[in-house]
Enzyme design. Structure first.
Site, mmCIF file in Angstrom:
data_model
loop_
_atom_site.group_PDB
_atom_site.id
_atom_site.type_symbol
_atom_site.label_atom_id
_atom_site.label_comp_id
_atom_site.label_asym_id
_atom_site.label_seq_id
_atom_site.Cartn_x
_atom_site.Cartn_y
_atom_site.Cartn_z
ATOM 1 N N HIS A 241 6.057 -9.198 5.045
ATOM 2 C CA HIS A 241 6.234 -8.098 4.081
ATOM 3 C C HIS A 241 6.021 -8.753 2.924
ATOM 4 O O HIS A 241 5.900 -7.808 1.792
ATOM 5 C CB HIS A 241 7.550 -7.285 4.329
ATOM 6 N N SER A 673 -2.066 2.147 -11.193
ATOM 7 C CA SER A 673 -1.532 3.032 -12.510
ATOM 8 C C SER A 673 -0.739 4.419 -11.899
ATOM 9 O O SER A 673 0.035 5.064 -12.621
ATOM 10 C CB SER A 673 -2.752 3.786 -13.065
#
Length: 757
Positions: A241, A673
């Protein structure tokens, strides 16, 4: 007197016999009761694990789908190439690294109103301790200190070997901890119970620090801080991960952008580089090997020790070497173009059946997946095969480039300007060099991060996870003999008790995130090693609420959560289940046997669960041993619709595809974003339309983007993205119903029907 004495003995014997029978009866009842509880616990555990691994398989399939698109798209400009690179590799340009190392974080101001922890470097033990206390009180570290800590961490990690060496001669004991997955409470509890790191108390944290939990950022900051304070006593291994592509699906990317809206992109970009520098394994006294996943029959510690780990940006995507163009292959492709045929890569059928979506993968994608040079399972291609593929790929790029020039889409390139390659070809290195991990190096890292032990002998592909291997006791034994080891400590798998021995107690799994699936689902554990290297295991439950629950209450609570998740999974595949039920109901009676129900459910979900044992919790009892499958599917829909005010068929699609849709959104949002810009939407649409033969102008793409931007703020957020998917599904369903009605009317008027709906 004698008669009275014998009578008393007779009654005493009878009473003792009754007491023994009563004790045996109570014991039998208790054992049955405990056996039923254990059966429920195991079924619950299988449900959680099967759903978790199914999600990992979806991640691999989704990534393969985008890889398929990217691998067959030649960018028409450097701008398009940069966008595609950002989608998967987030290319690390040398100038960016130099700017960051030059102290770019210093331009970030810390306001006077900030009341959180403050850091100064070099870090001292008090700084790390204060950080733990601040996070315990739910304070947030300012972005300036986060970036400063990450830059110092990267510099330290870059100096470390691939395999760390730890000795119990210098520390009283070495504590090895497993997966934390963003659970700060477990980390704090470990430090409280076992003590803070110190020269006398060394720690090894074995990967998977982030994702799934809500405090992944805080867990990382604490671990990195203590590593800088105690560089010789505190060690970190990389897990599967610690990978920016995995983070897109499992929550870490979303968490960073939520907590650090302004500087989140810079933090994520730096973290990606930090993850690449994490060591791969740790050796304790040269006798105990600590790594995240496991090993395979090809694991080579010498190769792992000398490869450049920084080249392995992600274990989800292998980067192949660039090869020189093949003239004969190019000539053949040119002949195809002159005859008006579209060039087709060698591993696709000439009809080129393309996948229409990542949720329904077509034959073309399956052929592509079968022929990919590097996929996550065990097998890897040889160098000749890779060379041939690289040559074919370059020839296809050249041929497509010529087509564009002939069509007038591109201006003539300046002399000496090279053709853009697909983004998986390389990753830009510092100083402008090329990072090119070989397939063998990539496979070595994938195996140690993704593999699981198995009871069966040998080594085979880990199809359940979609990556790594299953390795048997014989593989472990050969590794132990070859490197003179006595114990392998790994993590990667949640265990009910927090730990598990296997392979004749030579492999120990340690998992440190308690209550991983649900409160009460599992204990956490860590292992302590002294000079004798005898493992001493400590178990715990970080959540105090579980201490007040009886075993029955705890199992019932976890079972309810697991069954709720399973019913959601069943509802998400209602349409497919209905098709399977109809196959087993040739008379269209509306009922099937419960045995057929279990077989049909497994054929659709592929979870490998004991459906006949789970039937009483999922299906209402029936005296005739049959099920009215339509009413059962309706009951599933009503349960989910009580939470969501959406049409049943649309909600089914959202339940099935939400994780995939969110992952797709984050892939398209290449700058992290939190919004899809018009440029990102345009480039992604070009990627799809080029392979689905859809002709659309830039103005048409802009109009499409504006139609999805419901609040007209100039960009697409996740809610607008999901809403657009829902509206498209709704229109498709309405069109499908209209087509069915039309075909029915045609059939009734005596004309032949075009086919079933």
């Amino acid at each position: 007197m004698g008669s009275s004495s014998s009578t008393q003995h007779h009654f005493a014997f009878q009473n003792a016999e009754k007491a023994f029978k009563a004790a045996a009866l109570i014991q039998r009842w208790y054992r049955r009761y405990m056996a039923r509880l254990e059966m429920r616990r195991r079924c619950t555990w299988n449900i959680f694990q099967s759903i978790e691994y199914a999600g990992q398989q979806d991640q691999v399939k989704l990534h393969e789908f985008f890889s398929y698109l990217v691998d067959h798209f030649t960018p028409s400009s450097h701008h398009e190439r940069d966008f595609l690179n950002r989608m998967f590799t987030e290319e690390r340009f040398a100038q960016d690294v130099e700017t960051e190392e030059g102290g770019d974080f210093e331009s970030i101001e810390v306001p006077d109103s900030y009341t959180g922890p403050r850091l100064s470097f070099p870090l001292l033990p008090d700084h790390a301790t204060a950080l733990v206390e601040a996070f315990r009180l739910r304070q947030q570290l300012h972005a300036r200190y986060v970036l400063n800590l990450l830059y110092e961490t990267r510099k330290h990690l870059a100096q470390l070997p691939n395999i760390n060496r730890v000795s119990t001669c210098y520390s009283e004991e070495v504590t090895v901890c497993g997966d934390l997955h963003g659970q700060l409470d477990d980390l704090i509890f470990i430090f409280y119970k076992n003590g803070l790191p110190s020269p006398e108390r060394a720690y090894v944290f074995n990967g998977d620090f982030v994702d799934r939990g809500k405090d992944s950022v805080e867990v990382l900051m604490v671990l990195f801080a203590f590593m800088l304070v105690y560089p010789k006593e505190f060690h970190l291994n990389r897990g599967n991960h610690e990978d920016h592509l995995v983070n897109l699906r499992y929550g870490f990317t979303k968490e960073v952008m939520h907590k650090y809206k302004i500087h989140g992109k810079k933090i994520l970009r730096t973290l990606q580089d930090v993850f690449c520098w994490l060591p791969l394994a740790t050796l304790v006294d040269e006798k105990v090997l600590v790594l995240h996943g496991g090993v395979s029959d090809k694991t080579d510690l010498e190769l792992l020790a000398k490869l450049d780990r920084h080249k392995i940006v992600s274990t989800m995507r292998c980067k192949t070497r660039k090869e020189s163009e093949n003239r004969e292959e190019q000539k053949r492709k040119d002949n195809q173009t002159s005859s008006g045929q579209k060039p087709t890569p060698w591993f696709l059928p000439q009809s080129r059946s393309l996948p229409s979506s990542p949720f329904h993968l077509g034959s073309g994608f399956k052929a592509y997946k079968a022929g990919r040079s590097c996929s996550i399972p065990c097998g890897s291609p040889n160098s000749k095969e890779l060379s041939r593929r690289g040559q074919v790929r370059r020839s296809v790029d050249l041929e497509l480039e010529q087509c564009r020039q002939q069509a007038g889409f591109l201006g003539i390139r300046e002399k000496g300007e090279s053709l853009p390659l697909a983004p998986d070809a390389d990753c830009v290195a510092d100083g402008g060099g090329v990072l090119e991990p070989t397939p063998e190096e990539w496979k070595q890292v994938v195996d140690i991060l993704w593999s699981d032990p198995a009871a069966q002998e040998g080594c085979k592909a880990n199809a359940v996870r979609g990556g790594g291997c299953y390795f048997g006791p014989d593989v472990t034994e050969r590794l132990m003999e070859k490197y003179k080891l006595q114990l392998l400590i790994r993590s990667h798998e949640c265990k009910p008790e927090g730990y598990e021995f296997c392979h004749n107690r030579k492999v120990l799994t340690i998992f440190s995130a308690s209550n991983y699936y649900e409160v009460g689902s599992n204990r956490g554990a860590y292992v302590k090693l002294g000079p004798a290297l005898t493992p001493h295991i400590v178990q715990y439950q970080a959540n105090k609420a579980t201490h007040r629950l009886t075993m029955r209450q705890r199992i019932s609570r976890v079972e309810e959560s697991a069954l709720r998740a399973l019913r959601q999974k069943l509802f998400a595949h209602s349409s497919d289940l209905l098709v399977e039920f109809r196959k087993r109901d040739p008379d269209e009676s509306g009922v099937i046997t419960l045995s057929d129900w279990a077989t049909a459910v497994e054929s659709v979900l592929h979870l490998g669960l004991p459906w006949r044992m789970l039937r009483p919790q999922l299906v209402n009892s029936s005296a005739d041993n049959v099920l009215e499958y339509r009413s059962w599917l309706d009951s599933l829909a009503k349960e989910q619709l009580s939470r969501e005010n959406i049409q049943s068929s649309l909600l089914e699609k959202l339940y099935r595809n939400r994780s995939n849709l969110e992952t797709i959104f984050r892939i398209i949002d290449s700058d992290h974003s939190g919004f899809i810009s018009l440029d990102e939407f345009r480039q992604t649409w070009k990627l799809f339309s080029s392979h689905m033969s859809i002709d659309i102008t830039d103005d048409g793409i802009c109009d499409l983007a504006r139609s999805i931007d419901f609040n007209k703020d100039g960009h697409i957020d996740i809610n607008e993205f999901l809403e657009a998917f829902r509206l498209v599904e709704q229109s498709c369903l309405e069109g499908h119903a209209s087509a069915c009605l039309q075909s029915t009317d045609t059939a009734e008027s005596g004309h032949s029907s075009p086919g079933p709906c």
